[in-house]
Design an enzyme around this catalytic site. Structure first.
Site, mmCIF file in Angstrom:
data_model
loop_
_atom_site.group_PDB
_atom_site.id
_atom_site.type_symbol
_atom_site.label_atom_id
_atom_site.label_comp_id
_atom_site.label_asym_id
_atom_site.label_seq_id
_atom_site.Cartn_x
_atom_site.Cartn_y
_atom_site.Cartn_z
ATOM 1 N N HIS A 192 10.187 39.546 -8.346
ATOM 2 C CA HIS A 192 9.107 39.886 -7.402
ATOM 3 C C HIS A 192 8.564 38.638 -6.709
ATOM 4 C CE1 HIS A 192 8.839 44.228 -8.019
ATOM 5 N NE2 HIS A 192 9.205 43.966 -9.266
ATOM 6 N N LEU A 215 20.718 47.053 -10.689
ATOM 7 C CA LEU A 215 21.805 46.068 -10.599
ATOM 8 C C LEU A 215 22.379 46.018 -9.177
ATOM 9 C CD1 LEU A 215 23.579 46.798 -14.021
ATOM 10 C CD2 LEU A 215 21.886 45.025 -13.505
ATOM 11 N N SER A 240 23.210 48.412 -6.834
ATOM 12 C CA SER A 240 24.286 49.265 -6.320
ATOM 13 C C SER A 240 24.074 49.516 -4.817
ATOM 14 C CB SER A 240 24.343 50.588 -7.084
ATOM 15 O OG SER A 240 23.082 51.207 -7.101
ATOM 16 N N ASP A 264 18.761 40.759 -3.157
ATOM 17 C CA ASP A 264 19.920 41.539 -3.589
ATOM 18 C C ASP A 264 21.093 41.395 -2.624
ATOM 19 O OD1 ASP A 264 18.079 42.272 -5.451
ATOM 20 O OD2 ASP A 264 17.845 44.336 -4.754
HETATM 21 C C1 GLA Z 1 14.386 44.760 -6.041
HETATM 22 C C2 GLA Z 1 14.373 44.313 -4.590
HETATM 23 C C3 GLA Z 1 14.483 42.789 -4.475
HETATM 24 C C4 GLA Z 1 13.438 42.094 -5.377
HETATM 25 C C5 GLA Z 1 13.463 42.688 -6.781
HETATM 26 C C6 GLA Z 1 12.339 42.153 -7.640
HETATM 27 O O1 GLA Z 1 15.630 44.483 -6.619
HETATM 28 O O2 GLA Z 1 15.440 44.892 -3.870
HETATM 29 O O3 GLA Z 1 14.336 42.395 -3.134
HETATM 30 O O4 GLA Z 1 12.172 42.165 -4.809
HETATM 31 O O5 GLA Z 1 13.356 44.101 -6.768
HETATM 32 O O6 GLA Z 1 12.509 40.798 -7.889
#
Ligand code: GLA
Length: 389
Positions: A38, A128, A130, A175
Protein backbone atom coordinates in the site's frame (compact mmCIF):
# COMPACT_ATOMS: atom_id res chain seq x y z
CA UNK A 1 -1.04 -27.34 -14.52
CA UNK A 2 1.87 -25.59 -16.21
CA UNK A 3 1.31 -24.14 -19.67
CA UNK A 4 2.52 -26.53 -22.35
CA UNK A 5 2.94 -25.00 -25.79
CA UNK A 6 1.71 -28.01 -27.79
CA UNK A 7 -1.30 -28.44 -25.54
CA UNK A 8 -2.19 -24.75 -25.85
CA UNK A 9 -1.86 -24.84 -29.65
CA UNK A 10 -4.05 -27.91 -29.84
CA UNK A 11 -6.72 -26.23 -27.70
CA UNK A 12 -6.46 -23.15 -29.90
CA UNK A 13 -7.03 -25.19 -33.08
CA UNK A 14 -9.90 -27.05 -31.47
CA UNK A 15 -11.52 -23.72 -30.60
CA UNK A 16 -10.84 -21.71 -33.76
CA UNK A 17 -10.10 -24.30 -36.48
CA UNK A 18 -7.82 -23.56 -39.48
CA UNK A 19 -4.67 -25.54 -38.69
CA UNK A 20 -2.78 -24.02 -41.57
CA UNK A 21 -1.82 -20.68 -40.08
CA UNK A 22 0.20 -21.02 -36.86
CA UNK A 23 -0.64 -18.75 -33.90
CA UNK A 24 2.02 -17.08 -31.73
CA UNK A 25 2.21 -17.53 -27.97
CA UNK A 26 2.90 -14.96 -25.27
CA UNK A 27 3.29 -15.36 -21.54
CA UNK A 28 3.10 -13.10 -18.51
CA UNK A 29 3.78 -14.13 -14.88
CA UNK A 30 1.97 -13.37 -11.64
CA UNK A 31 3.81 -11.53 -8.89
CA UNK A 32 4.38 -11.65 -5.17
CA UNK A 33 5.32 -8.53 -3.24
CA UNK A 34 7.97 -9.22 -0.59
CA UNK A 35 7.58 -5.91 1.26
CA UNK A 36 6.29 -2.38 0.57
CA UNK A 37 2.51 -2.75 0.77
CA UNK A 38 0.00 0.00 0.00
CA UNK A 39 2.89 2.31 -0.77
CA UNK A 40 2.72 2.33 -4.59
CA UNK A 41 -0.22 4.74 -4.91
CA UNK A 42 1.45 6.88 -2.25
CA UNK A 43 4.60 7.42 -4.33
CA UNK A 44 6.60 4.99 -2.19
CA UNK A 45 8.82 1.94 -2.50
CA UNK A 46 7.84 -1.64 -3.32
CA UNK A 47 9.87 -4.83 -3.62
CA UNK A 48 7.98 -7.41 -5.71
CA UNK A 49 9.16 -10.28 -7.87
CA UNK A 50 7.59 -12.15 -10.77
CA UNK A 51 6.55 -15.77 -10.20
CA UNK A 52 7.11 -18.80 -12.39
CA UNK A 53 3.40 -19.24 -12.93
CA UNK A 54 1.23 -16.93 -14.98
CA UNK A 55 -0.97 -16.42 -18.04
CA UNK A 56 -0.37 -17.69 -21.57
CA UNK A 57 -2.01 -16.16 -24.60
CA UNK A 58 -2.25 -17.94 -27.95
CA UNK A 59 -2.99 -15.31 -30.61
CA UNK A 60 -3.53 -15.17 -34.34
CA UNK A 61 -4.44 -12.35 -36.68
CA UNK A 62 -7.48 -12.86 -38.94
CA UNK A 63 -8.86 -10.97 -41.94
CA UNK A 64 -12.36 -10.44 -40.54
CA UNK A 65 -12.51 -7.25 -38.40
CA UNK A 66 -13.57 -8.98 -35.20
CA UNK A 67 -11.92 -10.07 -31.95
CA UNK A 68 -12.71 -13.56 -30.67
CA UNK A 69 -11.81 -14.08 -27.01
CA UNK A 70 -11.77 -17.42 -25.27
CA UNK A 71 -10.30 -18.74 -22.02
CA UNK A 72 -9.53 -22.22 -20.73
CA UNK A 73 -10.24 -20.92 -17.21
CA UNK A 74 -13.51 -19.03 -17.58
CA UNK A 75 -16.73 -19.76 -19.43
CA UNK A 76 -18.19 -17.08 -21.67
CA UNK A 77 -16.37 -16.75 -25.02
CA UNK A 78 -17.14 -13.50 -26.74
CA UNK A 79 -16.80 -12.05 -30.21
CA UNK A 80 -16.69 -8.27 -30.61
CA UNK A 81 -16.18 -6.12 -33.69
CA UNK A 82 -12.90 -4.22 -34.04
CA UNK A 83 -13.71 -0.71 -32.91
CA UNK A 84 -12.19 2.65 -32.06
CA UNK A 85 -13.71 2.54 -28.58
CA UNK A 86 -14.85 -0.40 -26.44
CA UNK A 87 -17.22 -0.68 -23.48
CA UNK A 88 -16.86 -3.03 -20.48
CA UNK A 89 -19.12 -6.06 -20.11
CA UNK A 90 -20.46 -6.30 -16.58
CA UNK A 91 -18.59 -8.95 -14.59
CA UNK A 92 -16.79 -10.48 -17.59
CA UNK A 93 -13.16 -11.72 -17.47
CA UNK A 94 -12.79 -10.22 -20.96
CA UNK A 95 -12.67 -6.71 -19.47
CA UNK A 96 -8.96 -7.20 -18.67
CA UNK A 97 -7.77 -7.87 -22.24
CA UNK A 98 -10.40 -5.66 -23.88
CA UNK A 99 -9.43 -2.81 -21.52
CA UNK A 100 -5.91 -3.05 -22.93
CA UNK A 101 -7.17 -3.24 -26.53
CA UNK A 102 -9.12 -0.08 -25.71
CA UNK A 103 -5.96 1.67 -24.44
CA UNK A 104 -4.22 0.86 -27.74
CA UNK A 105 -7.23 2.18 -29.66
CA UNK A 106 -7.11 5.41 -27.63
CA UNK A 107 -3.52 5.84 -28.80
CA UNK A 108 -4.66 5.50 -32.41
CA UNK A 109 -3.47 1.87 -32.65
CA UNK A 110 -6.51 -0.15 -33.71
CA UNK A 111 -6.41 -3.90 -33.05
CA UNK A 112 -6.39 -6.14 -36.11
CA UNK A 113 -8.93 -8.95 -36.35
CA UNK A 114 -7.81 -11.46 -33.72
CA UNK A 115 -8.36 -14.92 -32.32
CA UNK A 116 -7.24 -15.07 -28.68
CA UNK A 117 -7.07 -18.00 -26.30
CA UNK A 118 -6.00 -17.39 -22.67
CA UNK A 119 -4.85 -19.91 -20.12
CA UNK A 120 -3.61 -19.05 -16.62
CA UNK A 121 -2.37 -21.03 -13.63
CA UNK A 122 -2.42 -18.17 -11.10
CA UNK A 123 -5.16 -18.62 -8.50
CA UNK A 124 -7.72 -15.88 -9.20
CA UNK A 125 -8.47 -13.18 -6.68
CA UNK A 126 -5.63 -14.39 -4.43
CA UNK A 127 -3.59 -11.21 -4.57
CA UNK A 128 -0.97 -12.69 -6.91
CA UNK A 129 -1.86 -10.34 -9.79
CA UNK A 130 -3.82 -12.62 -12.07
CA UNK A 131 -5.48 -9.46 -13.45
CA UNK A 132 -2.25 -7.60 -14.20
CA UNK A 133 -0.90 -10.78 -15.75
CA UNK A 134 -3.79 -10.94 -18.26
CA UNK A 135 -3.45 -7.22 -18.98
CA UNK A 136 0.28 -7.40 -19.61
CA UNK A 137 0.17 -10.54 -21.73
CA UNK A 138 -2.42 -8.76 -23.89
CA UNK A 139 -0.31 -5.59 -24.02
CA UNK A 140 2.88 -7.40 -25.04
CA UNK A 141 0.98 -9.42 -27.66
CA UNK A 142 -0.78 -6.41 -29.17
CA UNK A 143 2.47 -4.44 -29.21
CA UNK A 144 4.05 -7.15 -31.33
CA UNK A 145 1.03 -8.01 -33.51
CA UNK A 146 0.60 -4.35 -34.45
CA UNK A 147 4.39 -3.78 -34.74
CA UNK A 148 3.94 -0.76 -32.46
CA UNK A 149 7.29 -0.89 -30.64
CA UNK A 150 5.89 0.82 -27.55
CA UNK A 151 8.34 0.75 -24.63
CA UNK A 152 7.63 -1.69 -21.80
CA UNK A 153 7.09 1.20 -19.36
CA UNK A 154 4.41 2.59 -21.68
CA UNK A 155 2.71 -0.81 -21.80
CA UNK A 156 2.77 -0.95 -17.99
CA UNK A 157 1.01 2.41 -17.76
CA UNK A 158 -1.57 1.29 -20.33
CA UNK A 159 -2.20 -1.90 -18.33
CA UNK A 160 -2.74 0.14 -15.19
CA UNK A 161 -5.12 2.50 -17.02
CA UNK A 162 -7.11 -0.46 -18.34
CA UNK A 163 -7.50 -1.71 -14.77
CA UNK A 164 -8.36 1.76 -13.40
CA UNK A 165 -10.79 2.91 -16.08
CA UNK A 166 -12.12 -0.24 -17.79
CA UNK A 167 -12.20 -2.75 -14.94
CA UNK A 168 -12.84 -0.04 -12.31
CA UNK A 169 -10.17 -1.02 -9.77
CA UNK A 170 -8.15 2.03 -8.78
CA UNK A 171 -4.83 0.15 -8.33
CA UNK A 172 -1.32 1.58 -8.24
CA UNK A 173 1.42 0.64 -10.69
CA UNK A 174 3.20 -2.15 -8.80
CA UNK A 175 1.44 -5.19 -10.26
CA UNK A 176 1.63 -4.31 -13.94
CA UNK A 177 5.23 -3.18 -13.43
CA UNK A 178 6.31 -6.35 -11.65
CA UNK A 179 4.78 -8.75 -14.16
CA UNK A 180 6.22 -6.80 -17.10
CA UNK A 181 9.71 -6.17 -15.73
CA UNK A 182 10.23 -9.36 -13.66
CA UNK A 183 13.60 -11.07 -13.84
CA UNK A 184 14.48 -14.65 -12.96
CA UNK A 185 15.78 -14.99 -9.38
CA UNK A 186 15.54 -11.23 -8.76
CA UNK A 187 13.21 -8.91 -6.88
CA UNK A 188 12.62 -5.37 -8.15
CA UNK A 189 13.31 -2.33 -6.04
CA UNK A 190 10.89 0.20 -7.53
CA UNK A 191 10.41 3.83 -6.58
CA UNK A 192 6.75 4.35 -7.56
CA UNK A 193 7.15 8.11 -7.62
CA UNK A 194 10.00 8.37 -10.13
CA UNK A 195 9.58 4.86 -11.61
CA UNK A 196 13.32 4.31 -11.18
CA UNK A 197 14.08 0.69 -10.47
CA UNK A 198 16.92 -1.70 -9.70
CA UNK A 199 17.07 -5.48 -9.71
CA UNK A 200 18.17 -7.18 -6.50
CA UNK A 201 19.33 -10.81 -6.57
CA UNK A 202 17.04 -12.86 -4.34
CA UNK A 203 19.64 -15.02 -2.68
CA UNK A 204 17.89 -17.01 -0.01
CA UNK A 205 20.43 -19.85 0.15
CA UNK A 206 18.81 -22.85 1.81
CA UNK A 207 15.66 -20.89 2.71
CA UNK A 208 12.42 -21.22 0.81
CA UNK A 209 9.79 -18.74 -0.19
CA UNK A 210 6.32 -20.09 0.56
CA UNK A 211 3.06 -18.49 -0.53
CA UNK A 212 -0.04 -19.47 1.40
CA UNK A 213 -3.51 -18.82 0.01
CA UNK A 214 -6.21 -18.11 2.60
CA UNK A 215 -8.81 -19.17 0.03
CA UNK A 216 -11.03 -16.57 1.60
CA UNK A 217 -13.71 -15.51 -0.82
CA UNK A 218 -13.06 -12.05 -2.18
CA UNK A 219 -15.40 -9.62 -0.52
CA UNK A 220 -15.18 -5.88 -0.32
CA UNK A 221 -11.57 -5.66 -1.47
CA UNK A 222 -12.10 -3.04 -4.17
CA UNK A 223 -14.24 -0.66 -2.10
CA UNK A 224 -12.01 -0.99 0.98
CA UNK A 225 -8.96 -0.43 -1.23
CA UNK A 226 -10.45 2.76 -2.63
CA UNK A 227 -11.36 3.84 0.93
CA UNK A 228 -7.68 3.48 1.98
CA UNK A 229 -6.60 5.56 -1.01
CA UNK A 230 -9.06 8.28 -0.03
CA UNK A 231 -7.79 8.25 3.57
CA UNK A 232 -4.21 8.74 2.35
CA UNK A 233 -5.30 11.63 0.13
CA UNK A 234 -7.03 13.18 3.14
CA UNK A 235 -3.80 12.88 5.14
CA UNK A 236 -1.82 14.63 2.38
CA UNK A 237 -4.38 17.44 2.28
CA UNK A 238 -4.28 17.94 6.08
CA UNK A 239 -0.49 17.83 6.31
CA UNK A 240 -0.20 20.25 3.39
CA UNK A 241 -1.73 23.02 5.48
CA UNK A 242 1.48 22.86 7.51
CA UNK A 243 4.03 21.55 5.02
CA UNK A 244 3.26 21.32 1.32
CA UNK A 245 3.59 17.72 0.13
CA UNK A 246 2.20 15.93 -2.90
CA UNK A 247 2.32 12.43 -1.47
CA UNK A 248 2.95 10.70 1.89
CA UNK A 249 6.26 9.24 0.74
CA UNK A 250 7.82 12.70 0.83
CA UNK A 251 7.82 12.26 4.62
CA UNK A 252 10.21 10.08 6.61
CA UNK A 253 9.97 8.62 10.10
CA UNK A 254 11.56 11.77 11.51
CA UNK A 255 8.43 13.62 10.34
CA UNK A 256 5.96 11.39 12.19
CA UNK A 257 5.29 14.18 14.73
CA UNK A 258 3.59 16.07 11.88
CA UNK A 259 0.80 13.50 11.90
CA UNK A 260 -0.13 14.28 15.50
CA UNK A 261 0.04 17.95 14.75
CA UNK A 262 -2.02 18.00 11.54
CA UNK A 263 -4.38 15.01 11.58
CA UNK A 264 -7.12 15.03 14.24
CA UNK A 265 -8.77 11.80 13.03
CA UNK A 266 -7.02 8.80 14.57
CA UNK A 267 -7.88 6.46 11.68
CA UNK A 268 -6.39 8.78 9.03
CA UNK A 269 -3.34 9.28 11.25
CA UNK A 270 -2.77 5.53 11.48
CA UNK A 271 -3.05 5.11 7.69
CA UNK A 272 -0.41 7.79 7.12
CA UNK A 273 1.83 6.25 9.78
CA UNK A 274 1.71 2.89 8.01
CA UNK A 275 2.77 4.37 4.69
CA UNK A 276 5.67 6.34 6.15
CA UNK A 277 6.99 3.49 8.30
CA UNK A 278 6.46 0.93 5.49
CA UNK A 279 8.68 2.96 3.17
CA UNK A 280 11.43 2.91 5.81
CA UNK A 281 11.00 -0.83 6.37
CA UNK A 282 11.15 -1.51 2.64
CA UNK A 283 14.40 0.42 2.15
CA UNK A 284 15.91 -1.26 5.23
CA UNK A 285 14.81 -4.67 4.02
CA UNK A 286 16.45 -4.11 0.62
CA UNK A 287 19.69 -3.10 2.34
CA UNK A 288 19.50 -6.14 4.62
CA UNK A 289 19.10 -8.45 1.63
CA UNK A 290 22.09 -6.85 -0.08
CA UNK A 291 24.12 -7.70 3.02
CA UNK A 292 22.69 -11.21 3.02
CA UNK A 293 21.13 -10.46 6.42
CA UNK A 294 18.02 -12.59 5.97
CA UNK A 295 17.19 -12.43 9.66
CA UNK A 296 16.70 -8.67 9.53
CA UNK A 297 14.80 -9.04 6.24
CA UNK A 298 12.43 -11.47 7.98
CA UNK A 299 11.98 -9.23 11.02
CA UNK A 300 11.01 -6.34 8.73
CA UNK A 301 8.51 -8.58 6.91
CA UNK A 302 6.94 -9.33 10.29
CA UNK A 303 6.83 -5.65 11.23
CA UNK A 304 5.25 -4.87 7.87
CA UNK A 305 2.41 -7.27 8.60
CA UNK A 306 1.91 -5.87 12.10
CA UNK A 307 1.57 -2.38 10.64
CA UNK A 308 -0.86 -3.59 7.95
CA UNK A 309 -2.86 -5.26 10.72
CA UNK A 310 -3.03 -2.52 13.32
CA UNK A 311 -2.44 0.76 11.44
CA UNK A 312 -3.67 0.09 7.90
CA UNK A 313 -6.26 -2.49 8.93
CA UNK A 314 -6.28 -4.54 5.74
CA UNK A 315 -5.60 -8.02 7.13
CA UNK A 316 -8.55 -9.81 8.76
CA UNK A 317 -8.84 -13.05 10.68
CA UNK A 318 -7.71 -15.40 7.88
CA UNK A 319 -4.46 -13.57 7.04
CA UNK A 320 -3.74 -12.93 10.72
CA UNK A 321 -4.25 -16.58 11.60
CA UNK A 322 -1.76 -17.67 8.93
CA UNK A 323 0.78 -15.05 9.99
CA UNK A 324 0.56 -15.22 13.77
CA UNK A 325 0.22 -19.01 13.94
CA UNK A 326 2.95 -19.32 11.30
CA UNK A 327 5.37 -17.27 13.36
CA UNK A 328 5.14 -19.78 16.21
CA UNK A 329 6.47 -22.59 14.01
CA UNK A 330 10.15 -23.55 13.85
CA UNK A 331 12.30 -22.19 11.02
CA UNK A 332 10.05 -19.21 10.15
CA UNK A 333 12.24 -16.18 9.38
CA UNK A 334 9.49 -13.79 8.32
CA UNK A 335 5.85 -13.95 7.27
CA UNK A 336 3.36 -11.33 6.13
CA UNK A 337 0.33 -10.70 3.95
CA UNK A 338 1.05 -9.76 0.34
CA UNK A 339 -1.02 -7.70 -2.12
CA UNK A 340 -4.11 -5.67 -1.32
CA UNK A 341 -5.13 -7.74 1.74
CA UNK A 342 -8.57 -8.56 3.20
CA UNK A 343 -7.90 -12.14 2.07
CA UNK A 344 -5.56 -13.42 -0.61
CA UNK A 345 -2.13 -14.72 0.31
CA UNK A 346 0.74 -14.52 2.75
CA UNK A 347 4.39 -14.76 1.80
CA UNK A 348 6.88 -16.40 4.15
CA UNK A 349 10.61 -17.05 4.24
CA UNK A 350 11.33 -20.41 5.92
CA UNK A 351 14.45 -22.44 6.64
CA UNK A 352 14.32 -25.12 3.92
CA UNK A 353 14.41 -28.10 6.27
CA UNK A 354 11.31 -26.81 8.11
CA UNK A 355 9.20 -26.17 4.98
CA UNK A 356 7.30 -29.48 5.00
CA UNK A 357 6.43 -29.27 8.69
CA UNK A 358 5.37 -25.62 8.25
CA UNK A 359 2.93 -26.57 5.51
CA UNK A 360 1.50 -29.48 7.46
CA UNK A 361 1.17 -27.75 10.82
CA UNK A 362 0.00 -24.38 9.58
CA UNK A 363 -2.51 -26.03 7.23
CA UNK A 364 -3.99 -27.95 10.16
CA UNK A 365 -4.23 -25.06 12.61
CA UNK A 366 -5.65 -22.77 9.91
CA UNK A 367 -8.47 -25.20 9.15
CA UNK A 368 -9.14 -25.72 12.82
CA UNK A 369 -9.39 -21.97 13.48
CA UNK A 370 -11.17 -20.75 10.36
CA UNK A 371 -12.91 -23.76 8.82
CA UNK A 372 -11.10 -23.01 5.54
CA UNK A 373 -8.42 -24.99 3.73
CA UNK A 374 -5.24 -23.12 2.81
CA UNK A 375 -3.21 -23.84 -0.32
CA UNK A 376 0.59 -23.68 -0.24
CA UNK A 377 2.85 -22.85 -3.19
CA UNK A 378 6.63 -23.02 -3.38
CA UNK A 379 7.18 -20.70 -6.33
CA UNK A 380 10.27 -19.98 -8.34
CA UNK A 381 11.07 -16.39 -9.30
CA UNK A 382 10.62 -15.98 -13.04
CA UNK A 383 11.00 -13.56 -15.95
CA UNK A 384 8.53 -10.88 -17.03
CA UNK A 385 5.98 -10.78 -19.89
CA UNK A 386 7.30 -11.92 -23.29
CA UNK A 387 6.70 -13.94 -26.44
CA UNK A 388 7.44 -17.62 -25.85
CA UNK A 389 6.74 -19.21 -29.23
C1 GLA B 1 -2.99 -4.31 -5.10
C2 GLA B 1 -2.82 -3.18 -6.10
C3 GLA B 1 -1.38 -2.64 -6.09
C4 GLA B 1 -0.94 -2.30 -4.65
C5 GLA B 1 -1.25 -3.45 -3.70
C6 GLA B 1 -0.99 -3.09 -2.26
O1 GLA B 1 -2.22 -5.41 -5.48
O2 GLA B 1 -3.12 -3.61 -7.41
O3 GLA B 1 -1.29 -1.51 -6.92
O4 GLA B 1 -1.52 -1.11 -4.21
O5 GLA B 1 -2.60 -3.88 -3.80
O6 GLA B 1 0.37 -2.89 -2.04
Amino acid sequence: MKADINYLKEEFFRKFGDRVKDPVIFYSPGRVNLIGEHTDYNGGFVFPCALDFGTSLVARKIEKPEIRLSSLNFPGDIVIPVNSVYTPLLGSWTNYPVGVINEFAKKGIPAPGLELLFYGDIPNGAGLSSSASIEMVMAVALNELTASRLETMELVKMGQKAENHFVGMNCGIMDQFAVAFGRKDHAINLNCDTLEYKYAPLQLGSRRLIITNTNKRRGLTDSKYNERRAECEKAVELISSHRKISNLSELTVSDLWLLDKCIPDEVVRKRAKHVITENARTLNAITALEKNDIKTFGRLMNESHDSLCTDYEVTGVELDTLVYEGRRLPGVIGTRMTGAGFGGCTVSVIEGEHADAFIEKLGAVYTQKTGLTADFYLPGIGDGARRIS
